[in-house]
Design an enzyme around this catalytic site. Structure first.
Site, PDB file in Angstrom:
ATOM      1  CB  CYS A  60       8.965 -32.388  20.790  1.00 14.46           C
ATOM      2  SG  CYS A  60      10.047 -32.611  22.211  1.00 14.46           S
ATOM      3  CG  HIS A  85       7.707 -28.460  26.260  1.00 13.30           C
ATOM      4  ND1 HIS A  85       8.390 -29.641  26.448  1.00 13.30           N
ATOM      5  CD2 HIS A  85       7.936 -27.714  27.374  1.00 13.30           C
ATOM      6  CE1 HIS A  85       8.990 -29.624  27.631  1.00 13.30           C
ATOM      7  NE2 HIS A  85       8.737 -28.461  28.210  1.00 13.30           N
TER       8      HIS A  85
END
Length: 496
Positions: free
Chosen positions: A222, A180
């Site tokens: 991301c 992430h």
């Protein structure tokens, strides 16, 4: 109410994925670790191929650092990506002693894993876990250890195998990071997160030490472009690609209920779109013929959802682009089995994917669906879904209110969400960013891997000259009535 909202969201995601294109033709090319083709044994014995190749091509030693920056079964895909990458590099001739692996190692033998001791990265893929070294696992997977390993600084390493990148001036280094992320940060299972400015300092120090010839970095996360946007110099002999630009999500793939879907017993995504794109390309091509540039183009097209960006992201490039014509074997090695290979991988049209943050909810809902009705476990799973969704909404509303208190109810949202022009870094003062994050987390609880998306808001608070005292006052006013419970920063820790 929260559970019904979650169900509706996940139903919409699954429905969108179901219509996402034609069926993939897949010819498995991943063999079990230790399973060797006879021609390979005769031509290049395992364990000696790396040295022989290095002597022939004069490129020095090939090194690699592989990082899965998350934990938990819902994040299965990140460790699957890294284990898969390890198998590709080993088949390419990189020696185990020259590959450093960071992964929490809580997936293969997790009680939720339907195939104990096995990790797969494709619906029809073989085990990619066997043989992967446990260099840095559990509490040892930290940004601090990652920096020390890259710099070859054994004395700065805490725990683990103490394996580091002890590279020399002629050596080539490959880094792959899957996790992430958020604006300016990459996740780690142990806080604090990796901050872009800190990573840049490490890369510059590595370059100043004259201990590599060239370096290639692939990052799956991301907003991963924000790690390098406006920060990555072009004169460090480092080429970078990222799964997304500075302001968008990257995508999970091979997820339950999507096409292609994992085996029915799996309740989580098996891979990430950018990651499987480069790996499936590498293992089905002759890397003595394929260039960095060619792989970038292939991965960019596939990760973009065939240039539609409907369920995809913009793969980006940063750093030194002068050596994009280098062949990939210089960094990933060369598997003799692929010397005459034709592309065995066929993917036609867009494929289903889910953005990284929704992949976490997808896992929770699939687990809930499979539990027996009216069981205590099912009720507990529903409470976890509700708790997670409500905490996300609380984080979103808290950041929003802080912005309104600082900049006014009319201007707050637009100031927090403002994206700087291309070529500028996320924030001018990275120490300020860390201070603002700590102030917020002290009063409003940890951002979590979901809340990383709000890093741009804190960066813009710094960019607009807000003082720490004003930030503290706004955070207290926003969150003084919150009952953080297990979400407290005293329990979870601080991300900065």
């Amino acid at each position: 109410m929260a559970a019904r909202w979650c169900f509706a969201l996940l139903l919409a995601l699954s429905a969108a994925a179901a219509g996402a294109g034609a069926k993939r033709t897949w010819e498995p090319v991943i063999r079990m670790p230790g399973e060797v083709v006879e021609e390979e044994v005769a031509t290049v014995p395992r364990g000696s191929e790396g040295t022989e190749e290095e002597e022939k091509d004069g490129v020095g030693t090939r090194w690699a650092v592989l990082v899965a920056g998350s934990s938990g079964y819902g994040n299965y895909r990140h460790q699957a990506d890294v284990c898969h990458a390890y198998q590709i590099l080993r088949k390419g001739g990189l020696k185990e002693e020259n590959i450093v692996v960071f992964m929490y190692d809580d997936i293969a033998n997790n009680i939720l894993n339907p195939r104990p001791g096995v990790i797969v990265n494709h619906p029809q893929g073989e085990d990619v876990y066997a043989g992967v070294p446990k260099d840095y696992t559990g509490d040892e997977v930290t940004a601090k250890n990652f920096y020390a390993v890259l710099l070859g600084n054994k004395t700065a390493v805490t725990g683990g195998s103490r394996k580091v990148i002890d590279s020399k001036p002629n050596d080539h280094i490959f880094i792959f990071y899957s996790d992430h992320g958020g604006p300016g940060v990459l996740g780690m299972p142990n806080l604090p997160y990796l901050y872009a400015a800190d990573f840049m300092k490490v890369l510059q120090e590595k370059h100043a030490s004259n201990t590599y010839a060239k370096m290639v970095i692939y990052v799956e996360a991301c907003e991963s472009g924000s790690i390098f946007e406006g920060l990555m110099p072009e004169d460090l002999n480092i080429y970078v690609t990222t799964a997304s630009n500075a302001e968008e999500s990257s995508w999970g793939t091979y997820c339950p209920g999507m096409e292609p879907s994992p085996p029915s017993e799996y309740i989580t995504c098996l891979g990430d779109l950018y990651s499987v794109s480069w790996m499936e390309d590498s293992e089905t091509h002759n890397l003595k013929e394929e260039s960095i540039k060619k792989q970038y183009e292939v991965v960019k097209k596939r990760t973009s959802d065939m240039n539609s960006y409907g369920a995809g992201s913009h793969v980006m490039e940063y750093g030194d682009r002068t050596f994009k014509d280098d062949k990939l074997y210089l960094y990933q090695g060369f598997d003799p089995a692929n010397a005459e290979v034709k592309n065995k991988l066929s993917w036609e049209g867009p494929k289903a994917a889910v953005n990284q943050r929704d992949a976490d909810l997808l896992f929770l809902w699939r687990r809930y669906e499979l539990l027996h009705d009216k069981s205590e476990e099912k009720l507990k799973a529903l409470r976890e879904i509700s708790d997670t969704v409500m905490h996300r909404k609380l984080l979103d509303s808290s950041v929003d209110l802080v912005g309104k208190l600082l900049f006014g109810f009319g201007n707050g949202p637009s100031v927090l969400q403002a994206v700087r022009p291309s070529g500028q870094p996320l924030v001018d003062d990275w120490d300020c960013l860390k201070r603002m994050v700590r102030i917020f987390e002290s009063h409003c609880g940890p951002l979590t891997q979901y809340g990383m998306k709000h890093m741009r808001a804190f960066a813009n608070i710094c960019n607009n000259g807000i003082s720490g005292a004003s930030m503290k006052e706004a955070s207290i006013a926003t969150c003084s009535s919150h009952n953080s419970g297990r979400w407290s920063s005293l329990v979870q820790g601080y991300s900065a």
